[in-house]
Design an enzyme around this catalytic site. Sequence first.
Site, PDB file in Angstrom:
ATOM      1  N   HIS A 117       0.825  -1.206   0.000  1.00 26.95           N
ATOM      2  CA  HIS A 117       0.000   0.000   0.000  1.00 26.95           C
ATOM      3  C   HIS A 117       0.860   1.257   0.000  1.00 26.95           C
ATOM      4  O   HIS A 117       1.904   1.306   0.656  1.00 26.95           O
ATOM      5  CB  HIS A 117      -0.905   0.045   1.238  1.00 26.95           C
ATOM      6  CG  HIS A 117      -2.073  -0.878   1.148  1.00 26.95           C
ATOM      7  ND1 HIS A 117      -3.183  -0.592   0.400  1.00 26.95           N
ATOM      8  CD2 HIS A 117      -2.290  -2.089   1.701  1.00 26.95           C
ATOM      9  CE1 HIS A 117      -4.039  -1.588   0.505  1.00 26.95           C
ATOM     10  NE2 HIS A 117      -3.515  -2.509   1.289  1.00 26.95           N
ATOM     11  N   ALA A 164      11.408 -20.526   9.370  1.00 27.99           N
ATOM     12  CA  ALA A 164       9.977 -20.434   9.655  1.00 27.99           C
ATOM     13  C   ALA A 164       9.654 -19.122  10.354  1.00 27.99           C
ATOM     14  O   ALA A 164      10.433 -18.619  11.159  1.00 27.99           O
ATOM     15  CB  ALA A 164       9.554 -21.616  10.524  1.00 27.99           C
ATOM     16  N   ARG A 170      14.384  -7.391   2.809  1.00 25.85           N
ATOM     17  CA  ARG A 170      15.494  -6.911   1.980  1.00 25.85           C
ATOM     18  C   ARG A 170      16.096  -8.097   1.241  1.00 25.85           C
ATOM     19  O   ARG A 170      15.821  -9.246   1.559  1.00 25.85           O
ATOM     20  CB  ARG A 170      16.539  -6.196   2.816  1.00 25.85           C
ATOM     21  CG  ARG A 170      17.213  -7.094   3.836  1.00 25.85           C
ATOM     22  CD  ARG A 170      18.161  -6.316   4.701  1.00 25.85           C
ATOM     23  NE  ARG A 170      17.380  -5.671   5.738  1.00 25.85           N
ATOM     24  CZ  ARG A 170      17.720  -5.601   6.998  1.00 25.85           C
ATOM     25  NH1 ARG A 170      18.854  -6.102   7.385  1.00 25.85           N
ATOM     26  NH2 ARG A 170      16.960  -5.024   7.873  1.00 25.85           N
ATOM     27  N   LYS A 184      17.256 -11.762   9.055  1.00 24.22           N
ATOM     28  CA  LYS A 184      18.669 -11.402   9.041  1.00 24.22           C
ATOM     29  C   LYS A 184      19.487 -12.642   8.770  1.00 24.22           C
ATOM     30  O   LYS A 184      19.172 -13.731   9.272  1.00 24.22           O
ATOM     31  CB  LYS A 184      19.080 -10.783  10.372  1.00 24.22           C
ATOM     32  CG  LYS A 184      18.418  -9.448  10.632  1.00 24.22           C
ATOM     33  CD  LYS A 184      18.855  -8.834  11.913  1.00 24.22           C
ATOM     34  CE  LYS A 184      18.108  -7.511  12.036  1.00 24.22           C
ATOM     35  NZ  LYS A 184      18.076  -7.008  13.359  1.00 24.22           N
TER      36      LYS A 184
END
Length: 190
Positions: A117, A164, A170, A184
């Site tokens: 959005h 999981a 990123r 990460k």
Amino acid sequence: MARGRFLFKKFKSVFNIMVKLFCLFPIGFRKILFEHYRNRQGKIGLAIRYILFKSIAKKCGDNVSIHPNCYIFAANNLEIGDNVSIHPMCYIDATGGIEIGDDVSIAHAVSILSTSHNYSDNTVPIKDQGCDYKKTVIGNNVWLGAKATVMYGTHIGNGVIIGANSVVTRNIEDNMIAVGSPAKVIKERH
């Protein structure tokens, strides 16, 4: 018990004929059938979903198994390679484009997104600001763990494992293991 790859090879010519036959029908009708057979159990359900998906998708390789109760939107913007399994309760929205490589395992309840959005105008409700579209790319030999979420516009490299419940916000480089929210890198695969 026979592996899916063996069964696929055995019936590949039948699948290809069925895909060509279904392509004679309008795409809207094929999409309705794909939704109708979303929850069909067993090997027949897997075969029906594969045939219909291959007739709709931008690209669909061999031996793609879409298990029951998966929600796939804008399949015409979805590219999937060979030997990909999409397990139950997955949500894939390819409105902005999604590319999934070969030998990818997508565990149950994974979400893969290609939209988000817009929210920059404080004077307009967020739901009325429209969406932003970015292609999401998942490389070859990737395992997405149960309930992982891959956000729009991210690129996951080859040989990656996403733990999981992780949220990929990123890009993740090749041969890494990433976990957490946001995901990460915790380890490199050797």
